[in-house]
Design a protein around this motif. Sequence first.
Motif, PDB file in Angstrom:
ATOM      1  N   ARG A  56      -8.466  -5.481  31.772  1.00  0.00           N
ATOM      2  CA  ARG A  56      -9.785  -4.849  31.904  1.00  0.00           C
ATOM      3  C   ARG A  56     -10.672  -5.188  30.709  1.00  0.00           C
ATOM      4  N   GLU A  57     -10.094  -5.163  29.507  1.00  0.00           N
ATOM      5  CA  GLU A  57     -10.873  -5.503  28.316  1.00  0.00           C
ATOM      6  C   GLU A  57     -11.385  -6.938  28.376  1.00  0.00           C
ATOM      7  N   LEU A  58     -10.580  -7.828  28.952  1.00  0.00           N
ATOM      8  CA  LEU A  58     -10.981  -9.235  29.062  1.00  0.00           C
ATOM      9  C   LEU A  58     -11.895  -9.482  30.252  1.00  0.00           C
ATOM     10  N   GLY A  59     -12.020  -8.481  31.133  1.00  0.00           N
ATOM     11  CA  GLY A  59     -12.861  -8.632  32.316  1.00  0.00           C
ATOM     12  C   GLY A  59     -12.319  -9.644  33.296  1.00  0.00           C
ATOM     13  N   THR A  60     -10.995  -9.638  33.505  1.00  0.00           N
ATOM     14  CA  THR A  60     -10.369 -10.627  34.372  1.00  0.00           C
ATOM     15  C   THR A  60      -9.312  -9.972  35.248  1.00  0.00           C
ATOM     16  N   ASP A  61      -9.013 -10.586  36.366  1.00  0.00           N
ATOM     17  CA  ASP A  61      -7.916 -10.109  37.213  1.00  0.00           C
ATOM     18  C   ASP A  61      -6.745 -11.087  37.187  1.00  0.00           C
ATOM     19  N   SER A  62      -6.738 -11.984  36.176  1.00  0.00           N
ATOM     20  CA  SER A  62      -5.647 -12.944  36.028  1.00  0.00           C
ATOM     21  C   SER A  62      -5.298 -13.055  34.544  1.00  0.00           C
ATOM     22  N   VAL A  63      -4.088 -12.639  34.166  1.00  0.00           N
ATOM     23  CA  VAL A  63      -3.707 -12.607  32.763  1.00  0.00           C
ATOM     24  C   VAL A  63      -2.314 -13.209  32.551  1.00  0.00           C
ATOM     25  N   ASP A  64      -2.099 -13.611  31.299  1.00  0.00           N
ATOM     26  CA  ASP A  64      -0.770 -14.025  30.861  1.00  0.00           C
ATOM     27  C   ASP A  64      -0.037 -12.827  30.273  1.00  0.00           C
ATOM     28  N   LEU A  65       1.276 -12.786  30.489  1.00  0.00           N
ATOM     29  CA  LEU A  65       2.157 -11.852  29.786  1.00  0.00           C
ATOM     30  C   LEU A  65       3.266 -12.686  29.157  1.00  0.00           C
ATOM     31  N   VAL A  66       3.290 -12.722  27.838  1.00  0.00           N
ATOM     32  CA  VAL A  66       4.275 -13.514  27.107  1.00  0.00           C
ATOM     33  C   VAL A  66       5.227 -12.562  26.397  1.00  0.00           C
ATOM     34  N   ASP A  67       6.526 -12.699  26.690  1.00  0.00           N
ATOM     35  CA  ASP A  67       7.553 -11.890  26.044  1.00  0.00           C
ATOM     36  C   ASP A  67       8.288 -12.779  25.049  1.00  0.00           C
ATOM     37  N   VAL A  68       8.093 -12.510  23.760  1.00  0.00           N
ATOM     38  CA  VAL A  68       8.692 -13.331  22.707  1.00  0.00           C
ATOM     39  C   VAL A  68      10.035 -12.725  22.298  1.00  0.00           C
ATOM     40  N   GLY A  69      11.081 -13.542  22.320  1.00  0.00           N
ATOM     41  CA  GLY A  69      12.431 -13.024  22.117  1.00  0.00           C
ATOM     42  C   GLY A  69      12.852 -12.263  23.357  1.00  0.00           C
ATOM     43  N   ALA A  70      12.800 -12.953  24.508  1.00  0.00           N
ATOM     44  CA  ALA A  70      12.878 -12.298  25.812  1.00  0.00           C
ATOM     45  C   ALA A  70      14.284 -11.907  26.241  1.00  0.00           C
ATOM     46  N   GLY A  71      15.294 -12.231  25.438  1.00  0.00           N
ATOM     47  CA  GLY A  71      16.657 -11.868  25.833  1.00  0.00           C
ATOM     48  C   GLY A  71      17.043 -12.563  27.116  1.00  0.00           C
ATOM     49  N   ARG A  72      17.271 -11.808  28.144  1.00  0.00           N
ATOM     50  CA  ARG A  72      17.584 -12.378  29.458  1.00  0.00           C
ATOM     51  C   ARG A  72      16.515 -12.022  30.492  1.00  0.00           C
ATOM     52  N   GLY A  73      15.305 -11.752  29.986  1.00  0.00           N
ATOM     53  CA  GLY A  73      14.171 -11.512  30.869  1.00  0.00           C
ATOM     54  C   GLY A  73      14.061 -10.084  31.378  1.00  0.00           C
ATOM     55  N   GLU A  74      14.752  -9.140  30.721  1.00  0.00           N
ATOM     56  CA  GLU A  74      14.773  -7.768  31.227  1.00  0.00           C
ATOM     57  C   GLU A  74      13.390  -7.114  31.208  1.00  0.00           C
ATOM     58  N   LEU A  75      12.624  -7.312  30.127  1.00  0.00           N
ATOM     59  CA  LEU A  75      11.319  -6.663  30.044  1.00  0.00           C
ATOM     60  C   LEU A  75      10.362  -7.235  31.091  1.00  0.00           C
ATOM     61  N   LEU A  76      10.304  -8.543  31.208  1.00  0.00           N
ATOM     62  CA  LEU A  76       9.402  -9.140  32.186  1.00  0.00           C
ATOM     63  C   LEU A  76       9.760  -8.707  33.600  1.00  0.00           C
ATOM     64  N   THR A  77      11.052  -8.644  33.895  1.00  0.00           N
ATOM     65  CA  THR A  77      11.487  -8.185  35.216  1.00  0.00           C
ATOM     66  C   THR A  77      11.003  -6.765  35.461  1.00  0.00           C
ATOM     67  N   GLY A  78      11.115  -5.903  34.452  1.00  0.00           N
ATOM     68  CA  GLY A  78      10.677  -4.524  34.597  1.00  0.00           C
ATOM     69  C   GLY A  78       9.173  -4.388  34.736  1.00  0.00           C
ATOM     70  N   VAL A  79       8.423  -5.190  33.977  1.00  0.00           N
ATOM     71  CA  VAL A  79       6.960  -5.123  34.062  1.00  0.00           C
ATOM     72  C   VAL A  79       6.480  -5.585  35.435  1.00  0.00           C
ATOM     73  N   LEU A  80       7.043  -6.675  35.935  1.00  0.00           N
ATOM     74  CA  LEU A  80       6.638  -7.160  37.255  1.00  0.00           C
ATOM     75  C   LEU A  80       6.953  -6.125  38.335  1.00  0.00           C
ATOM     76  N   ALA A  81       8.091  -5.433  38.193  1.00  0.00           N
ATOM     77  CA  ALA A  81       8.434  -4.382  39.153  1.00  0.00           C
ATOM     78  C   ALA A  81       7.424  -3.240  39.072  1.00  0.00           C
ATOM     79  N   ALA A  82       7.046  -2.850  37.851  1.00  0.00           N
ATOM     80  CA  ALA A  82       6.080  -1.758  37.686  1.00  0.00           C
ATOM     81  C   ALA A  82       4.718  -2.125  38.263  1.00  0.00           C
ATOM     82  N   LEU A  83       4.343  -3.388  38.126  1.00  0.00           N
ATOM     83  CA  LEU A  83       3.025  -3.814  38.600  1.00  0.00           C
ATOM     84  C   LEU A  83       2.948  -3.896  40.118  1.00  0.00           C
ATOM     85  N   ARG A  84       4.098  -3.857  40.782  1.00  0.00           N
ATOM     86  CA  ARG A  84       4.068  -3.874  42.250  1.00  0.00           C
ATOM     87  C   ARG A  84       3.492  -2.577  42.810  1.00  0.00           C
ATOM     88  N   ASP A  85       3.398  -1.565  41.950  1.00  0.00           N
ATOM     89  CA  ASP A  85       2.700  -0.339  42.328  1.00  0.00           C
ATOM     90  C   ASP A  85       1.209  -0.648  42.299  1.00  0.00           C
TER      91      ASP A  85
END
Length: 333
Positions: A56-85
């Motif tokens: 919203r701050e960037l005024g866009t409906d297309s953004v990057d989400l970069v997880d640095v030190g992502a382990g096995r992708g647990e955070l990104l998996t959780g964020v994508l699941a949350a965004l399905r709401d």
Amino acid sequence: MTYYWCRWQQAAETALYGEEGFYRRPEGPAGHFRTSVHASPLFATAVARLLAGTARELGTDSVDLVDVGAGRGELLTGVLAALRDEALAPGLTVRARAVELAPRPPGLDPAVEWHAELPRGVRGLLFANEWLDNVPTDVAEADADGVPRYVLVRTADGAERLGDPVTGADARWLSRWWPLARPGDRAEIGRPRDEAWARAVASLAAGTAVAVDYAHVRASRPPFGTLTGFREGREVPPVPDGSCDLTSHVALDACAAAADGTAELLDQRTALRDLGISGERPPLAQASADPAGYVRALASAGQAAELTARGGLGDFGWLRHRVPEREEGYCPA
């Protein structure tokens, strides 16, 4: 394996990220310690809300989400699941990008890109949860005359001895951020972390970068440092042989000063409360009006309480760095 004496930064770099290093293991960090990501899906929900706010701050409906030190992708998996709401971020398109030296884990959502290096020109949110504490640093100790010297470590067993005096950029960093007042005082020289964070922030073309970690500031540095090891959920002596995690708290105030943009330091308790994760119990009246909803809300409150607990995860530091839209043609180094 050949064992020898060297400075802590070199020893930890090999022990953590070498070919047989701790972070190359297939079980990943989750096999040895529990971060906020593993504690509750509410953490990923909070990051999803932060990402939506950044869009919203960037005024866009297309953004990057970069997880640095992502382990096995647990955070990104959780964020994508949350965004399905759809009520959370309707119409938001997310390019999810993991940055991790370990190989891509099997079964990860194909929507998640896997990178060994920071992507450049990111517009959106860069999130680094418990990454900086694993950026290896040298350790300094004041000798009997009060002169800061590098601490040498024997890789076989973690034994230590003092080496040469600290000089140059490391000495300047100590003087500014962590002066050693008395013989025997120790410090982790955080300059490599400052530089790593500056590179991470510079990878943003616009948006927000967040580092979450065990942290301290200049006014309350621990006199003997915080270097330690973890293995299978237990704290162990820090031995740089690849058998354990090697970690120390982060001087987040120094990191904040190292990067361009507007920086804000706060604790996780405050940061999550701002994102709607408070740990407050649901009203007792809900138990009779909506018993199932009450049980769900009570479980959620318990998870939120762990994420925001004093003396625990709630004390973690959050460094939020906001980066305005860069000038046209900007290319990070």
